[in-house]
Scaffold this motif. Structure first.
Motif, PDB file in Angstrom:
ATOM      1  N   UNK A 245       0.807  -1.224   0.000  1.00 32.72           N
ATOM      2  CA  UNK A 245       0.000   0.000   0.000  1.00 32.72           C
ATOM      3  C   UNK A 245       0.838   1.271   0.000  1.00 32.72           C
ATOM      4  N   UNK A 246       1.997   1.250   0.618  1.00 27.94           N
ATOM      5  CA  UNK A 246       2.842   2.443   0.672  1.00 27.94           C
ATOM      6  C   UNK A 246       3.226   2.905  -0.729  1.00 27.94           C
ATOM      7  N   UNK A 247       3.679   1.990  -1.569  1.00 30.53           N
ATOM      8  CA  UNK A 247       4.108   2.365  -2.915  1.00 30.53           C
ATOM      9  C   UNK A 247       2.951   2.886  -3.753  1.00 30.53           C
ATOM     10  N   UNK A 248       1.818   2.208  -3.650  1.00 33.28           N
ATOM     11  CA  UNK A 248       0.650   2.652  -4.419  1.00 33.28           C
ATOM     12  C   UNK A 248       0.191   4.032  -3.949  1.00 33.28           C
ATOM     13  N   UNK A 249       0.152   4.231  -2.648  1.00 35.32           N
ATOM     14  CA  UNK A 249      -0.282   5.526  -2.118  1.00 35.32           C
ATOM     15  C   UNK A 249       0.681   6.651  -2.476  1.00 35.32           C
ATOM     16  N   UNK A 250       1.973   6.363  -2.465  1.00 36.26           N
ATOM     17  CA  UNK A 250       2.947   7.388  -2.853  1.00 36.26           C
ATOM     18  C   UNK A 250       2.740   7.827  -4.301  1.00 36.26           C
ATOM     19  N   UNK A 251       2.578   6.871  -5.189  1.00 36.86           N
ATOM     20  CA  UNK A 251       2.397   7.235  -6.600  1.00 36.86           C
ATOM     21  C   UNK A 251       1.035   7.870  -6.855  1.00 36.86           C
ATOM     22  N   UNK A 252      -0.010   7.382  -6.201  1.00 35.90           N
ATOM     23  CA  UNK A 252      -1.323   8.026  -6.361  1.00 35.90           C
ATOM     24  C   UNK A 252      -1.315   9.426  -5.756  1.00 35.90           C
ATOM     25  N   UNK A 253      -0.558   9.615  -4.693  1.00 37.69           N
ATOM     26  CA  UNK A 253      -0.415  10.955  -4.134  1.00 37.69           C
ATOM     27  C   UNK A 253       0.224  11.916  -5.121  1.00 37.69           C
ATOM     28  N   UNK A 254       1.202  11.411  -5.852  1.00 33.17           N
ATOM     29  CA  UNK A 254       1.844  12.219  -6.890  1.00 33.17           C
ATOM     30  C   UNK A 254       0.849  12.572  -7.986  1.00 33.17           C
ATOM     31  N   UNK A 255       0.021  11.594  -8.376  1.00 32.28           N
ATOM     32  CA  UNK A 255      -0.963  11.816  -9.435  1.00 32.28           C
ATOM     33  C   UNK A 255      -2.046  12.795  -8.978  1.00 32.28           C
ATOM     34  N   UNK A 256      -2.303  12.847  -7.693  1.00 30.92           N
ATOM     35  CA  UNK A 256      -3.274  13.805  -7.166  1.00 30.92           C
ATOM     36  C   UNK A 256      -2.631  15.174  -6.979  1.00 30.92           C
ATOM     37  N   UNK A 257      -1.432  15.197  -6.418  1.00 30.69           N
ATOM     38  CA  UNK A 257      -0.767  16.452  -6.087  1.00 30.69           C
ATOM     39  C   UNK A 257      -0.340  17.252  -7.320  1.00 30.69           C
ATOM     40  N   UNK A 258       0.191  16.578  -8.314  1.00 28.08           N
ATOM     41  CA  UNK A 258       0.682  17.286  -9.496  1.00 28.08           C
ATOM     42  C   UNK A 258      -0.422  18.057 -10.232  1.00 28.08           C
ATOM     43  N   UNK A 259      -1.590  17.456 -10.529  1.00 28.90           N
ATOM     44  CA  UNK A 259      -2.647  18.255 -11.154  1.00 28.90           C
ATOM     45  C   UNK A 259      -3.138  19.407 -10.284  1.00 28.90           C
ATOM     46  N   UNK A 260      -3.139  19.212  -8.960  1.00 27.82           N
ATOM     47  CA  UNK A 260      -3.545  20.308  -8.072  1.00 27.82           C
ATOM     48  C   UNK A 260      -2.571  21.475  -8.193  1.00 27.82           C
ATOM     49  N   UNK A 261      -1.273  21.171  -8.183  1.00 27.23           N
ATOM     50  CA  UNK A 261      -0.269  22.234  -8.308  1.00 27.23           C
ATOM     51  C   UNK A 261      -0.378  22.929  -9.659  1.00 27.23           C
ATOM     52  N   UNK A 262      -0.526  22.153 -10.719  1.00 26.79           N
ATOM     53  CA  UNK A 262      -0.666  22.751 -12.050  1.00 26.79           C
ATOM     54  C   UNK A 262      -1.928  23.602 -12.124  1.00 26.79           C
ATOM     55  N   UNK A 263      -3.026  23.107 -11.547  1.00 22.81           N
ATOM     56  CA  UNK A 263      -4.259  23.881 -11.532  1.00 22.81           C
ATOM     57  C   UNK A 263      -4.114  25.208 -10.789  1.00 22.81           C
ATOM     58  N   UNK A 264      -3.436  25.159  -9.662  1.00 26.96           N
ATOM     59  CA  UNK A 264      -3.209  26.399  -8.895  1.00 26.96           C
ATOM     60  C   UNK A 264      -2.365  27.381  -9.704  1.00 26.96           C
ATOM     61  N   UNK A 265      -1.344  26.884 -10.368  1.00 23.06           N
ATOM     62  CA  UNK A 265      -0.477  27.755 -11.162  1.00 23.06           C
ATOM     63  C   UNK A 265      -1.274  28.436 -12.276  1.00 23.06           C
ATOM     64  N   UNK A 266      -2.116  27.688 -12.971  1.00 24.92           N
ATOM     65  CA  UNK A 266      -2.856  28.253 -14.095  1.00 24.92           C
ATOM     66  C   UNK A 266      -4.049  29.108 -13.670  1.00 24.92           C
ATOM     67  N   UNK A 267      -4.616  28.832 -12.513  1.00 26.70           N
ATOM     68  CA  UNK A 267      -5.817  29.556 -12.109  1.00 26.70           C
ATOM     69  C   UNK A 267      -5.529  30.801 -11.275  1.00 26.70           C
ATOM     70  N   UNK A 268      -4.309  30.927 -10.770  1.00 23.57           N
ATOM     71  CA  UNK A 268      -3.979  32.102  -9.950  1.00 23.57           C
ATOM     72  C   UNK A 268      -3.376  33.180 -10.803  1.00 23.57           C
TER      73      UNK A 268
END
Length: 91
Positions: free
Chosen positions: A68-91
């Motif tokens: 579960x640790x490996x899956x959660x780390x990679x899914x966290x990346x997949x969640x975090x990266x679009x959030x960061x990109x969204x913040x960059x483009x929307x601000x």
């Protein structure tokens, strides 16, 4: 799992990823032309990025049944990266 089932699952996932890509391109063309709300366009495309990343992690990288640790780390990346990109483009 047999080789035939694995190949079928990979093929279906690959076709799903192609469909997601076509949908994101279509959304990019249609929403960019007919809406002034940039946030709707960016949100839709980034959601598709999340779905594609999740499929790649679970099916192609075969982490659905991994520790579960490996899956959660990679899914966290997949969640975090679009959030960061969204913040960059929307601000």
């Amino acid at each position: 799992m047999s080789s035939i089932n694995t190949n079928k699952k990979n093929t279906i996932t690959w076709l799903l990823l192609l469909l997601f890509t076509v949908i994101s391109v279509y959304i990019g063309e249609v929403l960019e032309l007919f809406t002034t709300q940039k946030s709707l366009f960016i949100g839709a495309v980034l959601f598709i990025v999340f779905l594609k990343g999740q499929q790649i992690i679970d099916v192609f990288m075969e982490l659905k049944y991994a520790p579960k640790l490996w899956r959660r780390l990679l899914l966290g990346y997949v969640i975090l990266l679009p959030i960061i990109i969204g913040i960059i483009y929307l601000v």
